[in-house]
Design a protein around this motif. Structure first.
Motif, PDB file in Angstrom:
ATOM      1  N   LEU A  84      -1.805 -10.019   8.824  1.00 18.42           N
ATOM      2  CA  LEU A  84      -0.887  -9.121   9.509  1.00 18.42           C
ATOM      3  C   LEU A  84      -0.675  -7.873   8.661  1.00 18.42           C
ATOM      4  O   LEU A  84      -0.539  -7.961   7.437  1.00 18.42           O
ATOM      5  N   THR A  85      -0.654  -6.707   9.303  1.00 17.82           N
ATOM      6  CA  THR A  85      -0.408  -5.441   8.622  1.00 17.82           C
ATOM      7  C   THR A  85       0.666  -4.682   9.384  1.00 17.82           C
ATOM      8  O   THR A  85       0.631  -4.620  10.615  1.00 17.82           O
ATOM      9  N   GLN A  86       1.627  -4.117   8.637  1.00 18.64           N
ATOM     10  CA  GLN A  86       2.701  -3.360   9.281  1.00 18.64           C
ATOM     11  C   GLN A  86       3.198  -2.283   8.327  1.00 18.64           C
ATOM     12  O   GLN A  86       3.245  -2.488   7.114  1.00 18.64           O
ATOM     13  N   GLN A  87       3.573  -1.147   8.894  1.00 24.40           N
ATOM     14  CA  GLN A  87       4.147  -0.064   8.100  1.00 24.40           C
ATOM     15  C   GLN A  87       5.666  -0.106   8.256  1.00 24.40           C
ATOM     16  O   GLN A  87       6.180  -0.207   9.370  1.00 24.40           O
ATOM     17  N   PHE A  88       6.363  -0.010   7.122  1.00 26.08           N
ATOM     18  CA  PHE A  88       7.814  -0.092   7.125  1.00 26.08           C
ATOM     19  C   PHE A  88       8.426   1.264   6.814  1.00 26.08           C
ATOM     20  O   PHE A  88       7.744   2.203   6.435  1.00 26.08           O
ATOM     21  N   GLY A  96       0.812  -1.204   0.000  1.00 24.83           N
ATOM     22  CA  GLY A  96       0.000   0.000   0.000  1.00 24.83           C
ATOM     23  C   GLY A  96       0.844   1.253   0.000  1.00 24.83           C
ATOM     24  O   GLY A  96       2.070   1.216  -0.136  1.00 24.83           O
ATOM     25  N   ASP A  97       0.173   2.383   0.157  1.00 20.87           N
ATOM     26  CA  ASP A  97       0.861   3.666   0.216  1.00 20.87           C
ATOM     27  C   ASP A  97       1.671   3.765   1.508  1.00 20.87           C
ATOM     28  O   ASP A  97       1.316   3.183   2.533  1.00 20.87           O
ATOM     29  N   ALA A  98       2.749   4.527   1.469  1.00 18.62           N
ATOM     30  CA  ALA A  98       3.624   4.768   2.622  1.00 18.62           C
ATOM     31  C   ALA A  98       4.199   3.465   3.177  1.00 18.62           C
ATOM     32  O   ALA A  98       4.385   3.317   4.375  1.00 18.62           O
ATOM     33  N   ASN A  99       4.470   2.501   2.292  1.00 22.04           N
ATOM     34  CA  ASN A  99       5.062   1.204   2.656  1.00 22.04           C
ATOM     35  C   ASN A  99       4.251   0.444   3.709  1.00 22.04           C
ATOM     36  O   ASN A  99       4.811  -0.178   4.609  1.00 22.04           O
ATOM     37  N   VAL A 100       2.937   0.489   3.607  1.00 22.70           N
ATOM     38  CA  VAL A 100       2.082  -0.331   4.465  1.00 22.70           C
ATOM     39  C   VAL A 100       1.876  -1.656   3.747  1.00 22.70           C
ATOM     40  O   VAL A 100       1.388  -1.702   2.621  1.00 22.70           O
ATOM     41  N   VAL A 101       2.275  -2.748   4.398  1.00 26.04           N
ATOM     42  CA  VAL A 101       2.194  -4.072   3.792  1.00 26.04           C
ATOM     43  C   VAL A 101       1.170  -4.900   4.563  1.00 26.04           C
ATOM     44  O   VAL A 101       1.199  -4.960   5.788  1.00 26.04           O
ATOM     45  N   THR A 102       0.258  -5.535   3.807  1.00 31.78           N
ATOM     46  CA  THR A 102      -0.736  -6.428   4.394  1.00 31.78           C
ATOM     47  C   THR A 102      -0.488  -7.826   3.846  1.00 31.78           C
ATOM     48  O   THR A 102      -0.410  -8.020   2.635  1.00 31.78           O
ATOM     49  N   VAL A 103      -0.368  -8.792   4.747  1.00 30.02           N
ATOM     50  CA  VAL A 103      -0.127 -10.180   4.364  1.00 30.02           C
ATOM     51  C   VAL A 103      -1.298 -11.008   4.874  1.00 30.02           C
ATOM     52  O   VAL A 103      -1.588 -11.005   6.071  1.00 30.02           O
ATOM     53  N   LYS A 104      -1.989 -11.700   3.955  1.00 19.24           N
ATOM     54  CA  LYS A 104      -3.121 -12.557   4.326  1.00 19.24           C
ATOM     55  C   LYS A 104      -2.765 -13.993   4.010  1.00 19.24           C
ATOM     56  O   LYS A 104      -2.226 -14.301   2.952  1.00 19.24           O
ATOM     57  N   GLY A 105      -3.097 -14.879   4.934  1.00 23.04           N
ATOM     58  CA  GLY A 105      -2.818 -16.292   4.743  1.00 23.04           C
ATOM     59  C   GLY A 105      -3.856 -17.142   5.429  1.00 23.04           C
ATOM     60  O   GLY A 105      -4.826 -16.628   6.000  1.00 23.04           O
TER      61      GLY A 105
END
Length: 182
Positions: A34-38, A20-29
Motif C-alpha cells: 500500500l502507498t499513500q501520501q499524507f 519517502g519525499d513529500a510524506n509518501v509512505v509505502t508499506v509492504k507486507g
C-alpha cells in the motif's frame, strides 16, 4: 495533544515501511503493498521498528490531521500483515449468492442476477448461500465493496429482507394497523 496521534505504531516482523519525499509512505507486507501520501505538515519518523507521527503546532488543521494520519498508517500496517474482512448476510426467500470465478453472483429478487466484480486485492468467500465474506488488505476498499453489495438490496424494515452486515440490527416496523369496517 491528540491522544490517538501521539500513540506510537509498532511495525510487526515481515512488514517494511518506507518513508519517502513529500510524506509518501509505502508499506509492504505478506498480503500486499500500500502507498499513500499524507499531509505535508505531519512529521513522520521511523526508529527501530516504531513509527511515530508528530505535528508542528496546535493549529486546528494540524490537530485534525494528526490523529487521522496515525490511524491511516496503522490501518495500512494491519492491512498488509493480517488483512480486513466484512461479513454480509442475505435475508429473504429465494435470495442467494454464489461465486462465479472470482466474481460474486447475487440473486436478490430482481428479474436478473447481479454480478459484482472483485477488484484487485479483494477476494469473496461464500461459506453458504446466504453469507458473503469480503476480504482484502486495504480497509477502505473492503468497506466500499461491502457497501456496494449492501446497496444492491438494502434491508427493509417491514419484513427484514435484503442484504445486511452481520452485526447490523434492522429496526422492524409494524405493518398496517387499520382494521376492517367501522
Amino acid at each position: 495533544m491528540s491522544r490517538i496521534g501521539r500513540k506510537p505504531i509498532t511495525v510487526p516482523a515481515g512488514v517494511t515501511v518506507t518513508l519517502g519525499d513529500a510524506n509518501v509512505v509505502t508499506v509492504k507486507g505478506p498480503l500486499g503493498t500500500l502507498t499513500q501520501q499524507f499531509n505535508a505538515n505531519m512529521q513522520l519518523s521511523l526508529d527501530a521498528g516504531v513509527l511515530t507521527v508528530a505535528r508542528p503546532d496546535d493549529e486546528a488543521a494540524n490537530r485534525a490531521a494528526h490523529g487521522l494520519t496515525r490511524t491511516l498508517l496503522e490501518n495500512m500496517i494491519v492491512g498488509v500483515s493480517t488483512g480486513y474482512s466484512k461479513t454480509l448476510q442475505i435475508v429473504g426467500v429465494g435470495y442467494r449468492c454464489a461465486l462465479q470465478g472470482k466474481n460474486l453472483l447475487l440473486n436478490l429478487g430482481y428479474s436478473h442476477p447481479i454480478t459484482v466484480d472483485a477488484p484487485e486485492g479483494i477476494t469473496f468467500e461464500v461459506p453458504d448461500t446466504n453469507t458473503i465474506i469480503v476480504k482484502g488488505y486495504d480497509k477502505q476498499v473492503v468497506g466500499q465493496i461491502a457497501a456496494v453489495i449492501r446497496s444492491k438490496r438494502k434491508p427493509e424494515p417491514y419484513h427484514g429482507k435484503g442484504v445486511k452486515y452481520s452485526d447490523e440490527v434492522v429496526r422492524r416496523k409494524a405493518g398496517k394497523a387499520g382494521g376492517k369496517g367501522k
